[in-house]
Design an enzyme around this catalytic site. Sequence first.
Site, PDB file in Angstrom:
ATOM      1  N   ASP A   1      41.112  38.004  44.457  1.00 32.31           N
ATOM      2  CA  ASP A   1      40.124  36.934  44.209  1.00 32.31           C
ATOM      3  C   ASP A   1      40.467  35.641  44.938  1.00 32.31           C
ATOM      4  O   ASP A   1      39.628  35.053  45.614  1.00 32.31           O
ATOM      5  CB  ASP A   1      39.855  36.717  42.704  1.00 32.31           C
ATOM      6  CG  ASP A   1      41.066  36.373  41.862  1.00 32.31           C
ATOM      7  OD1 ASP A   1      42.199  36.403  42.372  1.00 32.31           O
ATOM      8  OD2 ASP A   1      40.868  36.072  40.652  1.00 32.31           O
TER       9      ASP A   1
ATOM     10  N   GLY B   1      49.147  38.491  25.728  1.00 33.91           N
ATOM     11  CA  GLY B   1      49.965  39.041  26.814  1.00 33.91           C
ATOM     12  C   GLY B   1      49.497  40.396  27.314  1.00 33.91           C
ATOM     13  O   GLY B   1      50.206  41.070  28.052  1.00 33.91           O
TER      14      GLY B   1
ATOM     15  N   ASP C   1      38.678  36.044  36.406  1.00 37.46           N
ATOM     16  CA  ASP C   1      38.692  36.105  34.945  1.00 37.46           C
ATOM     17  C   ASP C   1      37.573  35.255  34.353  1.00 37.46           C
ATOM     18  O   ASP C   1      36.863  35.673  33.438  1.00 37.46           O
ATOM     19  CB  ASP C   1      40.037  35.610  34.397  1.00 37.46           C
ATOM     20  CG  ASP C   1      41.202  36.388  34.976  1.00 37.46           C
ATOM     21  OD1 ASP C   1      40.961  37.417  35.635  1.00 37.46           O
ATOM     22  OD2 ASP C   1      42.348  35.953  34.777  1.00 37.46           O
TER      23      ASP C   1
END
Length: 381
Positions: A37, A122, A172
């Site tokens: 990205d 996580g 994201d």
Amino acid sequence: MNLIIQEAKQTYINTFKNEPILVFSPGRINIIGEHTDYNGGFVFPAAVDLGIVVAIGKSNTNKSNAIALDINSNITFDLNNLKPSKEASWVNYVFGVIAELQKEKKHLDNFNIVVKGNIPAGSGMSSSAALENGFVFGLNELFSLGLSKTEMIFISQKAEHNFVGVKCGIMDQYASMFGVKNNVLLLDCKTIKAKSYEIDFKNHQFVLINTNVKHSLADSAYNDRRAACEKVAKLLNVTTLREVTEKDLQKIEAVITPENYQKALYVIQEIERTQKAAKAIENNDLEELGKLIYASHNGLQNQYKVSCKELDFLVDHAKKDNNVLGARMMGGGFGGCTINLIENNGTAPFIATISKAYKKEFNKDCTVYFVKLATGTHLVE
Ligand code: GLA
């Protein structure tokens, strides 16, 4: 999901004595296209049905309050005096968003928020982007800021760059904001335009397996990778590695380190694999999709060097099972989940064997998630 909404809402009402605006913001998975990205390449993520609820409303005092229910953290702060917090790192996502809105001269009054999530911490499913997006979306509603979704994702990303200190790409935030139910999004990170692909494999599914490890220094390793890619791009006189081919890269092989050569090569190859993966889905060729997924892991492990022994163990184990067409680490790396493309009937035995083997090897449990592909950040009515 209803449970976390109720909990956030009730805590908000009990604490602040008025009705909040409620926003749900999802985490994401990524089929393929890792570390591409910020190189202007392609990614193939989807929003999922795990995420973060933000309950937000105006404050009638001269302070703002933020409560994170999952970690029992409670912060009161002054909008005009924000400093990165060492003790409550989650609040930096909140402060970061506020700081970026202030830079854009958006006027904010004091507010209260309660945050509650169900993305495993996580796991590499991007709870941070979910939080940033949910929060900026809530502020946009509350104070009628007039921001488009695209503007909001860039605020979220900059918050992470400037307040949290991770120089992340846009995958994201995009996936979390623009997710489409039952679809994965082939996002071109150069143009920020996506094409959605409905996923309804008859006999296969994506399953996530969490290593339950997150190695420290992952953030600095992430920023180092980005810097290395930018350095190579500069030598090639382009802004991102998206602009170049393997042939172009070969021309400067002599003047860069072998490590950086491999990293840049990985990026160029992964961008190509991601486009091929979209073709494979179009052709319903899951064998091919699986091969690309395995190749992606191989590159992340050996060329880009962002994997870890726990992730490699899970992928190596998957390779031994004919019901698994492809497996790879997902997200930034150094821990979190693998994503596995598995034949439905083979899923239960695969999970049983791999869980046992993982426990034996590392003396800890891995965790399996089945997620649904879901809608992006939205108001909860
Ligand atoms: C993290 C970053 C993303 C992306 C991935 C790796 O999740 O936030 O921008 O770079 O790592 O693909």
